[in-house]
Design a protein around this motif. Structure first.
Motif, PDB file in Angstrom:
ATOM      1  N   ARG A  19       8.147  33.464   9.191  1.00  0.00           N
ATOM      2  CA  ARG A  19       7.606  33.506  10.546  1.00  0.00           C
ATOM      3  C   ARG A  19       8.798  33.551  11.488  1.00  0.00           C
ATOM      4  O   ARG A  19       9.742  32.768  11.337  1.00  0.00           O
ATOM      5  CB  ARG A  19       6.769  32.268  10.827  1.00  0.00           C
ATOM      6  CG  ARG A  19       6.242  32.151  12.247  1.00  0.00           C
ATOM      7  CD  ARG A  19       5.732  30.738  12.512  1.00  0.00           C
ATOM      8  NE  ARG A  19       5.155  30.607  13.854  1.00  0.00           N
ATOM      9  CZ  ARG A  19       4.904  29.449  14.443  1.00  0.00           C
ATOM     10  NH1 ARG A  19       5.186  28.314  13.818  1.00  0.00           N
ATOM     11  NH2 ARG A  19       4.365  29.405  15.651  1.00  0.00           N
ATOM     12  N   VAL A  20       8.787  34.459  12.467  1.00  0.00           N
ATOM     13  CA  VAL A  20       9.944  34.640  13.335  1.00  0.00           C
ATOM     14  C   VAL A  20       9.577  34.301  14.774  1.00  0.00           C
ATOM     15  O   VAL A  20       8.625  34.862  15.332  1.00  0.00           O
ATOM     16  CB  VAL A  20      10.497  36.075  13.270  1.00  0.00           C
ATOM     17  CG1 VAL A  20      11.717  36.213  14.181  1.00  0.00           C
ATOM     18  CG2 VAL A  20      10.871  36.435  11.835  1.00  0.00           C
ATOM     19  N   LEU A  51       5.871  25.032  19.087  1.00  0.00           N
ATOM     20  CA  LEU A  51       5.302  26.098  18.257  1.00  0.00           C
ATOM     21  C   LEU A  51       5.344  25.772  16.772  1.00  0.00           C
ATOM     22  O   LEU A  51       4.682  26.446  15.970  1.00  0.00           O
ATOM     23  CB  LEU A  51       6.050  27.411  18.514  1.00  0.00           C
ATOM     24  CG  LEU A  51       5.870  28.026  19.904  1.00  0.00           C
ATOM     25  CD1 LEU A  51       6.826  29.199  20.103  1.00  0.00           C
ATOM     26  CD2 LEU A  51       4.427  28.491  20.090  1.00  0.00           C
ATOM     27  N   THR A  52       6.125  24.763  16.398  1.00  0.00           N
ATOM     28  CA  THR A  52       6.230  24.376  14.986  1.00  0.00           C
ATOM     29  C   THR A  52       5.673  22.973  14.759  1.00  0.00           C
ATOM     30  O   THR A  52       6.041  22.307  13.785  1.00  0.00           O
ATOM     31  CB  THR A  52       7.696  24.437  14.520  1.00  0.00           C
ATOM     32  OG1 THR A  52       8.498  23.615  15.375  1.00  0.00           O
ATOM     33  CG2 THR A  52       8.222  25.864  14.546  1.00  0.00           C
ATOM     34  N   ASP A  53       4.765  22.534  15.653  1.00  0.00           N
ATOM     35  CA  ASP A  53       4.130  21.216  15.534  1.00  0.00           C
ATOM     36  C   ASP A  53       5.151  20.088  15.440  1.00  0.00           C
ATOM     37  O   ASP A  53       4.969  19.114  14.695  1.00  0.00           O
ATOM     38  CB  ASP A  53       3.195  21.174  14.313  1.00  0.00           C
ATOM     39  CG  ASP A  53       2.054  22.177  14.425  1.00  0.00           C
ATOM     40  OD1 ASP A  53       1.548  22.369  15.541  1.00  0.00           O
ATOM     41  OD2 ASP A  53       1.695  22.791  13.398  1.00  0.00           O
ATOM     42  N   GLY A  54       6.241  20.240  16.199  1.00  0.00           N
ATOM     43  CA  GLY A  54       7.242  19.194  16.273  1.00  0.00           C
ATOM     44  C   GLY A  54       8.301  19.246  15.186  1.00  0.00           C
ATOM     45  O   GLY A  54       9.267  18.482  15.222  1.00  0.00           O
ATOM     46  N   SER A  81      20.397  24.846  19.866  1.00  0.00           N
ATOM     47  CA  SER A  81      19.996  25.272  18.535  1.00  0.00           C
ATOM     48  C   SER A  81      19.735  24.071  17.637  1.00  0.00           C
ATOM     49  O   SER A  81      18.796  24.069  16.828  1.00  0.00           O
ATOM     50  CB  SER A  81      21.060  26.174  17.907  1.00  0.00           C
ATOM     51  OG  SER A  81      21.134  27.412  18.579  1.00  0.00           O
ATOM     52  N   LEU A  82      20.559  23.031  17.768  1.00  0.00           N
ATOM     53  CA  LEU A  82      20.357  21.821  16.963  1.00  0.00           C
ATOM     54  C   LEU A  82      19.093  21.082  17.372  1.00  0.00           C
ATOM     55  O   LEU A  82      18.466  20.404  16.553  1.00  0.00           O
ATOM     56  CB  LEU A  82      21.573  20.906  17.079  1.00  0.00           C
ATOM     57  CG  LEU A  82      22.836  21.411  16.364  1.00  0.00           C
ATOM     58  CD1 LEU A  82      24.037  20.561  16.730  1.00  0.00           C
ATOM     59  CD2 LEU A  82      22.623  21.421  14.850  1.00  0.00           C
ATOM     60  N   ARG A  83      18.700  21.203  18.628  1.00  0.00           N
ATOM     61  CA  ARG A  83      17.422  20.614  19.053  1.00  0.00           C
ATOM     62  C   ARG A  83      16.245  21.414  18.514  1.00  0.00           C
ATOM     63  O   ARG A  83      15.152  20.865  18.321  1.00  0.00           O
ATOM     64  CB  ARG A  83      17.346  20.565  20.582  1.00  0.00           C
ATOM     65  CG  ARG A  83      18.260  19.530  21.226  1.00  0.00           C
ATOM     66  CD  ARG A  83      18.125  19.556  22.738  1.00  0.00           C
ATOM     67  NE  ARG A  83      16.731  19.485  23.139  1.00  0.00           N
ATOM     68  CZ  ARG A  83      16.160  20.268  24.048  1.00  0.00           C
ATOM     69  NH1 ARG A  83      16.887  21.207  24.666  1.00  0.00           N
ATOM     70  NH2 ARG A  83      14.895  20.131  24.355  1.00  0.00           N
ATOM     71  N   ALA A  84      16.462  22.713  18.292  1.00  0.00           N
ATOM     72  CA  ALA A  84      15.362  23.577  17.857  1.00  0.00           C
ATOM     73  C   ALA A  84      15.186  23.596  16.350  1.00  0.00           C
ATOM     74  O   ALA A  84      14.122  23.975  15.859  1.00  0.00           O
ATOM     75  CB  ALA A  84      15.610  25.007  18.351  1.00  0.00           C
ATOM     76  N   VAL A  85      16.204  23.204  15.587  1.00  0.00           N
ATOM     77  CA  VAL A  85      16.142  23.317  14.135  1.00  0.00           C
ATOM     78  C   VAL A  85      15.524  22.058  13.536  1.00  0.00           C
ATOM     79  O   VAL A  85      15.623  20.967  14.107  1.00  0.00           O
ATOM     80  CB  VAL A  85      17.558  23.564  13.562  1.00  0.00           C
ATOM     81  CG1 VAL A  85      18.412  22.300  13.588  1.00  0.00           C
ATOM     82  CG2 VAL A  85      17.486  24.150  12.156  1.00  0.00           C
ATOM     83  N   ARG A  86      14.902  22.194  12.396  1.00  0.00           N
ATOM     84  CA  ARG A  86      14.294  21.037  11.737  1.00  0.00           C
ATOM     85  C   ARG A  86      15.380  20.126  11.155  1.00  0.00           C
ATOM     86  O   ARG A  86      16.537  20.520  11.002  1.00  0.00           O
ATOM     87  CB  ARG A  86      13.359  21.489  10.620  1.00  0.00           C
ATOM     88  CG  ARG A  86      14.049  22.110   9.416  1.00  0.00           C
ATOM     89  CD  ARG A  86      13.092  22.234   8.241  1.00  0.00           C
ATOM     90  NE  ARG A  86      13.656  23.008   7.145  1.00  0.00           N
ATOM     91  CZ  ARG A  86      14.476  22.515   6.214  1.00  0.00           C
ATOM     92  NH1 ARG A  86      14.847  21.236   6.263  1.00  0.00           N
ATOM     93  NH2 ARG A  86      14.940  23.285   5.239  1.00  0.00           N
ATOM     94  N   GLY A 128       7.458  31.965   4.194  1.00  0.00           N
ATOM     95  CA  GLY A 128       6.717  30.873   4.814  1.00  0.00           C
ATOM     96  C   GLY A 128       7.546  30.002   5.731  1.00  0.00           C
ATOM     97  O   GLY A 128       6.979  29.204   6.493  1.00  0.00           O
ATOM     98  N   GLN A 129       8.868  30.125   5.686  1.00  0.00           N
ATOM     99  CA  GLN A 129       9.699  29.348   6.591  1.00  0.00           C
ATOM    100  C   GLN A 129       9.716  29.980   7.982  1.00  0.00           C
ATOM    101  O   GLN A 129       9.295  31.121   8.162  1.00  0.00           O
ATOM    102  CB  GLN A 129      11.120  29.226   6.041  1.00  0.00           C
ATOM    103  CG  GLN A 129      11.242  28.351   4.812  1.00  0.00           C
ATOM    104  CD  GLN A 129      12.677  28.078   4.426  1.00  0.00           C
ATOM    105  OE1 GLN A 129      13.553  28.926   4.584  1.00  0.00           O
ATOM    106  NE2 GLN A 129      12.941  26.879   3.916  1.00  0.00           N
ATOM    107  N   THR A 130      10.226  29.216   8.950  1.00  0.00           N
ATOM    108  CA  THR A 130      10.299  29.692  10.330  1.00  0.00           C
ATOM    109  C   THR A 130      11.747  29.990  10.688  1.00  0.00           C
ATOM    110  O   THR A 130      12.631  29.144  10.500  1.00  0.00           O
ATOM    111  CB  THR A 130       9.728  28.655  11.308  1.00  0.00           C
ATOM    112  OG1 THR A 130       8.348  28.444  11.009  1.00  0.00           O
ATOM    113  CG2 THR A 130       9.859  29.147  12.742  1.00  0.00           C
TER     114      THR A 130
END
Length: 344
Positions: free
Chosen positions: A186-187, A224-227, A243-248, A161-163
């Motif tokens: 999810r990839v 794509l991940t609702d923020g 990558s740090l901007r893209a990670v939760r 269930g994680q992205t």
């Protein structure tokens, strides 16, 4: 027997093929008749002379190989003649965290597998998944083990269930995509161009971002991940700022490589602002290799292969790989080795 040799920095034209007497395994060693090898980015770095770890002169290159045990030395019980095996890139790294004791690596400070017969530490060998060919199994030691470590080696692991975000379509990223899907994630994948994007979707990517048309791919991951951002990023390019901007928040970035010496410096504010863990890693231990193989067998996963070359055309294999045209792993195949009368 025949082996390829090179001096680091000599380039592809520096590869030389030479004949040697067949070696005999000593105590704790196994002689492996190599059936296939696979090329990785580290092999290009060795050729260019910019590999980050020591490379001995006149080394037999390439870490990734698979074959059959042809003979064993005194005291060896870990493998038997006839076993299908591959060697771990860092032979002494059996389990636990990496440290300087395990720095010796195949195809660098130790002779590698671009040879008809390889003398390897018997305790470093792992059995091949039964459903894989030699060419498929030869792709595992570097790229697949690295991807497995990136997804599971932090003690928490990627959960259903994680992205997961993968960057590009190189060997590690393709394995991360396949393994991530099998782990229930999810990839989201980045790539360049519609042709590669279609291939990634066929392999199971849920979303593909073309970074040529969407330079702000980190922002697109957020959309794509609702923020929220991706739970885990496998960064093979050294693009840590993005990558740090893209990670939760409090997510995980596995830094497994870099493709440029001119990457922008990392602003500490980006690291603290993300709250993420950034873990640099290099391949994995023998224990992780065994875990990976069991997972591959359980899910019947097959590596993505691009093209295979015969042993006599190893230089052509390197040129094809270096061109960047490959999608999937480039391999070199060797015929089954038959023991001459009276040998060994």
């Amino acid at each position: 027997m025949r082996s390829y040799h090179l001096d680091s920095g000599a380039g592809i034209d520096g590869l030389t093929l030479r004949e040697h007497p067949d070696p005999e395994p000593g105590p704790g060693q196994a002689l492996v008749a190599v059936r296939a090898v696979s090329l990785s980015f580290r092999d290009l770095m060795v050729l260019r002379g910019d590999y980050v770890l020591p490379v001995k002169p006149d080394v037999v290159p390439v870490a990734d190989g698979a074959g059959v045990v042809a003979a064993v030395g005194p005291g060896v019980t870990a493998v038997r003649v006839g076993d299908r095996v591959a060697g771990n890139v860092f032979p002494s790294w059996r389990d636990g965290p990496f440290d300087l004791r395990h720095l010796a690596q195949l195809g660098g400070s130790l002779d590698g597998t671009l040879t008809e017969l390889a003398l390897l530490d018997a305790d470093s060998l792992v059995p091949l998944p039964a459903h894989l060919s030699f060419a498929e199994a030869a792709t595992l030691p570097c790229a697949a083990v690295t991807a497995w470590n990136a997804l599971t080696g932090d003690g928490v692991g990627l959960r259903p269930g994680q992205t997961l975000l993968t960057l590009g379509s190189g060997g590690v990223s393709l394995f991360a995509l396949q393994l991530g899907r099998a782990l229930g994630a999810r990839v989201i994948a980045t790539t360049s161009g519609p042709a590669k994007a279609r291939r990634l979707v066929e392999l199971g990517a849920d979303e593909v971002i073309d970074y040529r048309t969407v330079p702000d791919w980190a922002g697109r991951v957020r959309e794509l991940t609702d923020g929220r951002g991706a739970d885990r990023v496998v960064d093979v390019a050294g693009l840590l700022e993005q990558s740090l901007r893209a990670v939760r928040v409090a997510g995980h970035v596995a830094c497994v490589g870099f493709v440029s010496d001119t990457a922008p410096p990392l602003d500490p504010r980006a690291l603290f602002g993300s709250g993420a863990t950034v873990r640099a890693l290099a391949v994995g231990s023998r224990a992780q290799f065994l875990e990976l193989n069991a997972f591959l067998e359980r899910h019947r996963l097959h590596p993505v292969l691009d093209r295979s070359f015969p042993f006599d055309r190893a230089a052509d294999a390197f040129r094809h790989y270096a061109s960047g045209a490959a999608f999937g792993k480039v391999t070199i195949g060797l015929p089954a080795w038959s023991r001459p009368h009276g040998a060994l």
